[in-house]
Scaffold this motif. Structure first.
Motif, mmCIF file in Angstrom:
data_model
loop_
_atom_site.group_PDB
_atom_site.id
_atom_site.type_symbol
_atom_site.label_atom_id
_atom_site.label_comp_id
_atom_site.label_asym_id
_atom_site.label_seq_id
_atom_site.Cartn_x
_atom_site.Cartn_y
_atom_site.Cartn_z
ATOM 1 N N THR A 58 1.737 0.015 5.008
ATOM 2 C CA THR A 58 1.251 -0.793 6.118
ATOM 3 C C THR A 58 0.612 -2.103 5.680
ATOM 4 O O THR A 58 0.408 -2.996 6.514
ATOM 5 C CB THR A 58 0.224 -0.001 6.954
ATOM 6 O OG1 THR A 58 -0.876 0.369 6.106
ATOM 7 C CG2 THR A 58 0.852 1.259 7.542
ATOM 8 N N HIS A 59 0.298 -2.245 4.390
ATOM 9 C CA HIS A 59 -0.372 -3.448 3.913
ATOM 10 C C HIS A 59 0.358 -4.032 2.706
ATOM 11 O O HIS A 59 1.066 -3.320 1.984
ATOM 12 C CB HIS A 59 -1.817 -3.127 3.520
ATOM 13 C CG HIS A 59 -2.631 -2.548 4.641
ATOM 14 N ND1 HIS A 59 -3.163 -3.314 5.647
ATOM 15 C CD2 HIS A 59 -2.982 -1.261 4.914
ATOM 16 C CE1 HIS A 59 -3.819 -2.527 6.489
ATOM 17 N NE2 HIS A 59 -3.719 -1.287 6.068
ATOM 18 N N SER A 60 0.163 -5.334 2.506
ATOM 19 C CA SER A 60 0.804 -6.019 1.385
ATOM 20 C C SER A 60 -0.125 -7.095 0.847
ATOM 21 O O SER A 60 -1.065 -7.533 1.526
ATOM 22 C CB SER A 60 2.126 -6.662 1.833
ATOM 23 O OG SER A 60 1.878 -7.659 2.828
ATOM 24 N N ALA A 118 -3.594 -11.417 1.415
ATOM 25 C CA ALA A 118 -3.575 -10.011 1.813
ATOM 26 C C ALA A 118 -3.184 -9.916 3.279
ATOM 27 O O ALA A 118 -3.842 -10.523 4.139
ATOM 28 C CB ALA A 118 -4.948 -9.376 1.588
ATOM 29 N N ASP A 119 -2.106 -9.196 3.546
ATOM 30 C CA ASP A 119 -1.588 -9.072 4.914
ATOM 31 C C ASP A 119 -1.408 -10.440 5.572
ATOM 32 O O ASP A 119 -1.723 -10.637 6.762
ATOM 33 C CB ASP A 119 -2.509 -8.190 5.758
ATOM 34 C CG ASP A 119 -2.432 -6.724 5.336
ATOM 35 O OD1 ASP A 119 -1.375 -6.308 4.831
ATOM 36 O OD2 ASP A 119 -3.433 -6.010 5.519
ATOM 37 N N SER A 156 0.845 -1.190 0.000
ATOM 38 C CA SER A 156 0.000 0.000 0.000
ATOM 39 C C SER A 156 0.882 1.243 0.000
ATOM 40 O O SER A 156 2.043 1.191 0.413
ATOM 41 C CB SER A 156 -0.909 0.001 1.228
ATOM 42 O OG SER A 156 -0.141 0.005 2.433
ATOM 43 N N ASP A 212 -4.594 2.093 1.486
ATOM 44 C CA ASP A 212 -4.105 2.285 2.849
ATOM 45 C C ASP A 212 -5.018 1.681 3.909
ATOM 46 O O ASP A 212 -4.668 1.680 5.091
ATOM 47 C CB ASP A 212 -3.898 3.778 3.128
ATOM 48 C CG ASP A 212 -2.761 4.365 2.315
ATOM 49 O OD1 ASP A 212 -1.919 3.595 1.831
ATOM 50 O OD2 ASP A 212 -2.723 5.603 2.153
ATOM 51 N N ARG A 213 -6.185 1.170 3.495
ATOM 52 C CA ARG A 213 -7.058 0.431 4.417
ATOM 53 C C ARG A 213 -6.870 -1.066 4.285
ATOM 54 O O ARG A 213 -7.515 -1.836 4.984
ATOM 55 C CB ARG A 213 -8.524 0.796 4.143
ATOM 56 C CG ARG A 213 -8.912 2.178 4.629
ATOM 57 C CD ARG A 213 -10.327 2.548 4.213
ATOM 58 N NE ARG A 213 -11.320 1.550 4.602
ATOM 59 C CZ ARG A 213 -12.610 1.632 4.294
ATOM 60 N NH1 ARG A 213 -13.059 2.680 3.594
ATOM 61 N NH2 ARG A 213 -13.458 0.709 4.679
ATOM 62 N N GLY A 214 -6.010 -1.492 3.360
ATOM 63 C CA GLY A 214 -5.757 -2.907 3.164
ATOM 64 C C GLY A 214 -6.672 -3.576 2.166
ATOM 65 O O GLY A 214 -6.631 -4.801 2.006
ATOM 66 N N ARG A 215 -7.511 -2.799 1.479
ATOM 67 C CA ARG A 215 -8.375 -3.377 0.453
ATOM 68 C C ARG A 215 -7.559 -3.676 -0.794
ATOM 69 O O ARG A 215 -6.739 -2.851 -1.225
ATOM 70 C CB ARG A 215 -9.522 -2.422 0.122
ATOM 71 C CG ARG A 215 -10.465 -2.173 1.276
ATOM 72 C CD ARG A 215 -11.541 -1.174 0.930
ATOM 73 N NE ARG A 215 -10.998 0.157 0.686
ATOM 74 C CZ ARG A 215 -11.733 1.256 0.619
ATOM 75 N NH1 ARG A 215 -13.053 1.160 0.755
ATOM 76 N NH2 ARG A 215 -11.184 2.441 0.397
ATOM 77 N N VAL A 253 -3.150 -2.283 -3.566
ATOM 78 C CA VAL A 253 -3.599 -2.307 -2.177
ATOM 79 C C VAL A 253 -3.703 -0.866 -1.685
ATOM 80 O O VAL A 253 -2.755 -0.092 -1.850
ATOM 81 C CB VAL A 253 -2.627 -3.081 -1.268
ATOM 82 C CG1 VAL A 253 -3.228 -3.259 0.123
ATOM 83 C CG2 VAL A 253 -2.281 -4.435 -1.865
#
Length: 390
Positions: free
Chosen positions: A215-217, A234-235, A211, A253-256, A251
């Protein structure tokens, strides 16, 4: 909409903020090469003097490219880096990749030296290797790359070796704090590593993506099929997805995790895309291409071909009907509460400005950028092209 110039050719490059574009033009019979930036000539050279690749900084003021260098007898010695048409470095046999950070304070390129392939950046020149890097990325003050050496992929930061990895493909987050890679295990299966965590085994897998805020991958993989992807991680956890082959993911910044699936791809421009979130179409019956993501995961936008005609989808709903069709190779980018993308029709390229605040939004930065470039406002909405990707 703002008229930004004639419809650019395939291979056009775009600035990271999505406001500027550039392409190399050679006109038959004129004996001249020209780099065009934002519809205007930025640099002129003799026929064959300029070559790709190229890169733009965020405000479009710096065009990094390559230039041919001749000896006194007129024989080609090699190529050198150049900025806005002027040579800006040593001569090499070949320059394969050029990159510039948004502010234009750091540049990097992959050059073929007498000893092999080396990365050159503001931090100096790295060691030479037999093969070009697997992955190259930079920030304002740092350059990162993975190179094959001694049967492994070495991670370099500012031309200093950091650690050895088994990767066959690699990636890094925007600020280079996180890295990931794909490799083949001793059992012949495919594995994915993100930071220090390993996932697998799989039949195949994509390199991880991160992201914007890091913070997310996520990555795609194949657990059952040998063709395409059937698994989304995801994450670190399995997530809902749409099985796909010719596809990629983003991705926010909310992880979607947003999937961009090419349903038909004849060429760079003749493409039909579908977008998916949680395994479901972003808009049932619509055909949205890549998605624009707002910082913090506040919004997502997708210009598309919908049952109602050309439209803009925002956060899962139709925000506007009769919108210009997106120009597939160009980005869709958020700038605060507003977004912009590119559209082409009738041989012209248009910058399209929109706002999540709706039609009553105050005067926007997008409009200010367009007027600052001298692009006149186009009152008429662009009609859909005969090409499904335009």
């Amino acid at each position: 909409m703002y008229d930004a110039g004639k419809d650019p050719p395939p291979g056009t490059i775009w600035s990271e903020d999505g406001y500027h574009y550039a392409y190399l033009e050679s006109v038959d019979g004129e004996g001249e090469d020209r780099w065009i930036v934002d519809g205007r000539v930025r640099a002129r050279g003799a026929e064959g003097e300029f070559a790709g690749p190229g890169a733009l900084n965020a405000n479009g003021s710096i065009l990094l490219h390559t230039i041919g260098v001749l000896d006194k007898a007129g024989k080609l010695l090699g190529v050198a880096p150049a900025i806005n048409g002027k040579r800006a470095g040593a001569v090499y046999a070949e320059i394969q990749t050029v990159m510039i950070n948004p502010r234009g304070t750091n540049v990097a390129y992959v050059a073929h030296t007498p000893k092999g392939w080396a990365v050159v950046s503001q931090q100096g020149t790295g060691p030479a290797f037999e093969e070009p890097p697997l992955h190259l990325a930079l920030t304002e003050k740092e350059t990162l790359y993975f190179v094959n050496f001694g049967g492994a992929a070495w991670l370099y930061r500012n031309h200093k070796p950091i650690e050895k990895k088994p990767y066959g493909a690699a990636s890094a987050s925007r600020n280079l704090r996180r890295t990931g890679g794909v490799f083949t295990g001793t059992d012949g299966m495919i594995y994915v590593e993100i930071d220090k965590t390993t996932f697998g085994p799989y039949n195949s897998a994509s390199t991880p993506v991160f992201s914007p805020d890091e913070t997310h991958s996520a990555f795609l993989a194949s657990s059952q099929s040998e063709h395409g992807y059937d698994t989304l991680i995801a994450d670190g956890r399995p997530a809902e997805m749409k099985r796909c082959a010719d596809c990629s993911i983003q991705v926010d910044d909310r992880g979607r995790v947003f999937q961009d699936v090419i349903m038909t791809g004849i060429s760079e421009r003749a493409q039909i895309h579908m977008g998916f979130l949680d395994g479901k179409s972003l808009h049932p019956g619509g055909q949205p291409p890549r998605v624009g993501l707002a910082p913090g995961g506040k919004h997502y936008v997708y210009p598309m071909l919908a049952p109602q005609g050309l439209a803009v989808g925002l956060d899962g709903r139709i925000a506007e009907k009769g919108a210009p069709m997106p120009f597939i190779p160009g980005p869709c980018v958020f700038d605060g509460e507003e977004y912009h993308y590119w559209s082409a029709t009738g041989g012209r390229l248009y910058l399209v400005c929109g706002s999540a605040e709706g039609p009553r939004a105050p005067k926007t930065r997008c409009a200010a950028v367009a007027r600052g470039r001298g692009w006149p406002r186009a009152e008429a909405v662009a009609e859909p092209s005969s090409s499904p990707g335009r």
